[in-house]
Design an enzyme around this catalytic site. Structure first.
Site, PDB file in Angstrom:
ATOM      1  N   SER A   1       0.865  -1.174   0.000  1.00 43.71           N
ATOM      2  CA  SER A   1       0.000   0.000   0.000  1.00 43.71           C
ATOM      3  C   SER A   1       0.902   1.224   0.000  1.00 43.71           C
ATOM      4  O   SER A   1       1.797   1.349   0.845  1.00 43.71           O
ATOM      5  CB  SER A   1      -0.905  -0.011   1.239  1.00 43.71           C
ATOM      6  OG  SER A   1      -1.841   1.042   1.146  1.00 43.71           O
ATOM      7  N   GLU A   2       0.687   2.143  -0.948  1.00 46.31           N
ATOM      8  CA  GLU A   2       1.688   3.170  -1.212  1.00 46.31           C
ATOM      9  C   GLU A   2       1.852   4.182  -0.080  1.00 46.31           C
ATOM     10  O   GLU A   2       2.795   4.962  -0.079  1.00 46.31           O
ATOM     11  CB  GLU A   2       1.412   3.883  -2.542  1.00 46.31           C
ATOM     12  CG  GLU A   2       0.118   4.661  -2.603  1.00 46.31           C
ATOM     13  CD  GLU A   2      -1.020   3.858  -3.212  1.00 46.31           C
ATOM     14  OE1 GLU A   2      -1.018   2.618  -3.057  1.00 46.31           O
ATOM     15  OE2 GLU A   2      -1.912   4.475  -3.821  1.00 46.31           O
ATOM     16  N   ASN A   3       0.935   4.178   0.887  1.00 51.21           N
ATOM     17  CA  ASN A   3       1.121   5.071   2.025  1.00 51.21           C
ATOM     18  C   ASN A   3       2.153   4.542   3.024  1.00 51.21           C
ATOM     19  O   ASN A   3       2.381   5.181   4.054  1.00 51.21           O
ATOM     20  CB  ASN A   3      -0.215   5.349   2.737  1.00 51.21           C
ATOM     21  CG  ASN A   3      -0.929   4.080   3.152  1.00 51.21           C
ATOM     22  OD1 ASN A   3      -1.005   3.134   2.386  1.00 51.21           O
ATOM     23  ND2 ASN A   3      -1.450   4.054   4.361  1.00 51.21           N
TER      24      ASN A   3
END
Lengths: 245, 209, 245, 209
Positions: D46-48
């Site tokens: 998840s890119e966060n």
């Protein structure tokens, strides 16, 4: 339903290898190999030795140093398997001075910050960047320079490799790894910049052992993991202070 | 009487502001740490990935994986941290290191620094020298005033390969403290018993007083 | 011996502040302020509220989002103290849509990876770099593009700020900080890219509490530290799964 | 009969290789995780700043500081890790994410992807879409075949603002699985009871069969 173009299995399962030989199996002649460590500190000692036995040659070694005091990567120099060395420091490395003098080795010396930033760029999909380091010196010769906000910078290119040989204190089967103190140095960055990263750890731990917030090197950057219980961990300069009182 | 190495280190220690981040180069600059009051709130940065470097360890407490940029065993103080080399050099290049104290082979009167290679000599490598010289906010050089052969190290123009152009702010030698200014070398102070004439005779460029 | 040009005292002692007001004292009108957090996750809630009371205006806000659901940075939009917003996502942020529609706010939308890489560059002394992201889109319009090894990249510039407002789980008096889970996001990078970084932590701990290997944000990047014991920590979307069996 | 969203997700799950790193976009792609065998050895990114994202938490176990890129509460699996956004997007841009499954507003027959803005519509922002579309090794699009107004989303040439050019490898809609090839759209398979004619009539470019 049928899949007409099935995707090949990924590289992120079954990473644990049981011997140095097995871990180093994919190496090939002419490979570009990054080796972590600052001097003798944080070297993947078993893998380094194993590469000599593996019998590959014409290697490009990308490492801050190339061993010292006859230890570590000096073994590669003595075995004559390096064609080219990219690093930042030579110092008192007599094996390296001999190889350079003999003309058997090409040497590219890079400022240390530029060295690691070039690898970080490769790992992060950045093909080139500008840095102030080296401007007005031989390092910038033949390279593009450019002004930003009145200061001159030199453009440097990403530096990648076929393999990275990394030493970690602990790792799990996915390749998540933790380093001890200053043994971290270039290792997590090199892991990101290599096509195949091989981690040699003192201790293989169960998945879930590490707190997610405290993984120094996420397993996504690692492809092979080997436990090596005994390391020499040589001192380069053992310096001490007097006990007072 | 010229300063001893220890006196040079004590003098250099006075250049360190309370609450600053300092990188000490290999060799002579390493001595400076011994002359800092403990309550100065100074944090030593070592470019191999350590902030909050402490003194050498006691015998028997050496850790081969806890070293400084000179590959000597060191310690870490409470509040210290370790990190990878990319972050460490980001700290340097990004201007987060307040002061670097470096050795020199030559310093030009325009602030050019040469400290990594002698033409025709053995190449020792660059290491972190170029990043420190171009990245730290202030560069203090500690050096003997002349070479072993008696040649000036403070010169009108460096002929050794440069580490970084126009980066040196101040030089501390065994004879004097000298600033690099727009107008060239400028005397800040003399070691006790050293004359301005002696400094001038051993400097390869004009020294304003 | 006398020092004729004494160096000014550094910024790395006496960092602990005892109130939001004191922590935010150096702010000024027109400042560029980075605020950490991904949506409402990892916001420096007390500092964000404090900025409105502080009475500064014409701010440039640099943050991935600008609040949502009337919470977080929405307070700055509603107080009308932002002149310009640089971030990556708007989504359902009605306060931001209203301000954009009213024309009271300049908005620069940046791909999220480019957004954080520009800040990382600023913190690491890199004035510009090349990235594949945005090539062939409006993002690359008016920017220099260039081929490396047959692929086209766009040049992006470093992004810095006067202040960074950062939320950490725990911090010490030097500013060393640790984050919890995905609350880390942009925060350590913003801390490196700002002239003055102000950290709001849930818990202020003694120097030496953190293992040196486990500091997420070294105190060198931090200039002011404030303990704030109670945070709302709002959920943006509370999603759950069914308990099975 | 066209596939339901759940059937689309199940079909998309078959595209995921064992032992791969996968990023699921916001919305429809999020459903795919539910259709993966647990022993597949897939890691969700998840890119966060999260690798090893697990399912939604049980009620009462939500953590506001453990979320996915859609700001939904999630969990982390054993072996998962959290990190800052610079490293997270380095993973994406550096080609370390094997597959991204993304939504689309339009897909061009040359593989162009438009999924972030409609001309004249509210700007929702870019988020991580452009980085994922240009950085992940393989891009799979999951989308309804036509818009709410019945207009084709698979088109000869995108007229919506692009997310990235020539990045889409395969599209899964409720009607069919379609590859983007050198020669344009190419049918891989049809949903049960859906005819090639129907697919062609609802596609804004030629579909080779």
């Amino acid at each position: 339903m049928s899949i007409t173009s099935p995707v090949p299995a990924g590289r992120h399962r079954d990473k644990v290898r049981s011997s140095v030989e097995e871990a180093l199996e994919p190496l090939f002649d002419g490979a570009r190999i990054m080796v972590g460590g600052f001097g003798l500190c944080g070297n993947a000692e078993a893998l380094i030795e194993g590469v000599v036995r593996r019998g590959v040659r014409d290697l490009t070694l990308i490492s801050n140093n190339a061993g010292n005091l006859g230890k570590g990567l000096n073994a590669w120099l003595e075995a004559g398997i390096i064609r080219r060395f990219i690093g930042s420091y030579i110092g008192t490395n007599e094996a390296l001075h001999r190889a350079m003098a003999a003309g058997t080795l090409e040497v590219e010396i890079v400022p240390q910050g530029t060295f690691v930033e070039r690898m970080r760029a490769a790992g992060a999909g950045i093909p080139a960047f500008f840095t102030p380091t080296g401007v007005g010196t031989v390092v910038a010769e033949g390279k593009e320079t450019r002004e930003f906000d009145g200061r001159t910078f030199v453009m440097e290119r990403a530096l990648s490799a076929d393999f990275a040989l990394i030493r970690a204190r602990r790792a799990d089967a996915f390749g998540n790894a933790r380093f001890w103190r200053t043994a971290r140095n270039f290792s997590p960055i090199m892991a990101s910049a290599a096509h195949t990263t091989i981690v040699e750890c003192d201790e293989l731990v169960a998945l879930g052992t590490f707190d997610p917030d405290d993984v120094h090197l996420p397993g996504l950057f690692v492809h092979r993991v080997l436990e090596v219980k005994d390391h020499e961990d040589p001192f380069e300069y053992k310096t001490t202070r007097q006990r007072v009182g | 009487m010229a300063w001893t190495k220890e006196q040079m280190a004590a003098r250099a220690a006075l250049e360190i502001a309370p609450g600053s981040i300092v990188n000490l180069g290999i060799g002579l600059p390493t001595l400076v740490a011994d002359y800092l009051p403990a309550d100065l709130g100074v944090w030593f940065h070592s470019e191999n990935g350590l902030l909050g470097m402490g003194p050498f360890p006691l015998e028997g407490e050496e850790d081969s994986q806890l070293i400084n940029a000179g590959k000597q065993t060191v310690t870490v103080v409470p509040g210290g941290s370790t990190f990878d080399s990319a972050l460490s050099f980001g700290m340097i290049r990004g201007g987060h290191v307040d002061l670097a104290i470096l050795g020199a082979m030559q310093v030009g009167e325009n602030g050019d620094l040469a400290n990594w290679a002698i033409p025709g000599g053995k190449v020792m490598g660059i290491g972190g020298a170029m990043d420190l010289a171009s990245g730290a906010r202030r560069i203090l050089v500690m050096t003997q005033h002349v070479t072993n052969k008696g040649e000036p190290k403070l010169v009108a123009s460096c002929h050794y390969p440069l580490t970084a152009p126009r980066c040196v702010h101040r030089v501390i030698s065994e004879l004097a403290v000298i600033d690099v200014t727009e107008g060239g070398f400028s005397l800040v102070e003399l070691a006790p018993g050293v004359s301005l004439d002696e400094v001038r005779s051993k400097t390869g460029a004009a020294v304003r007083a």
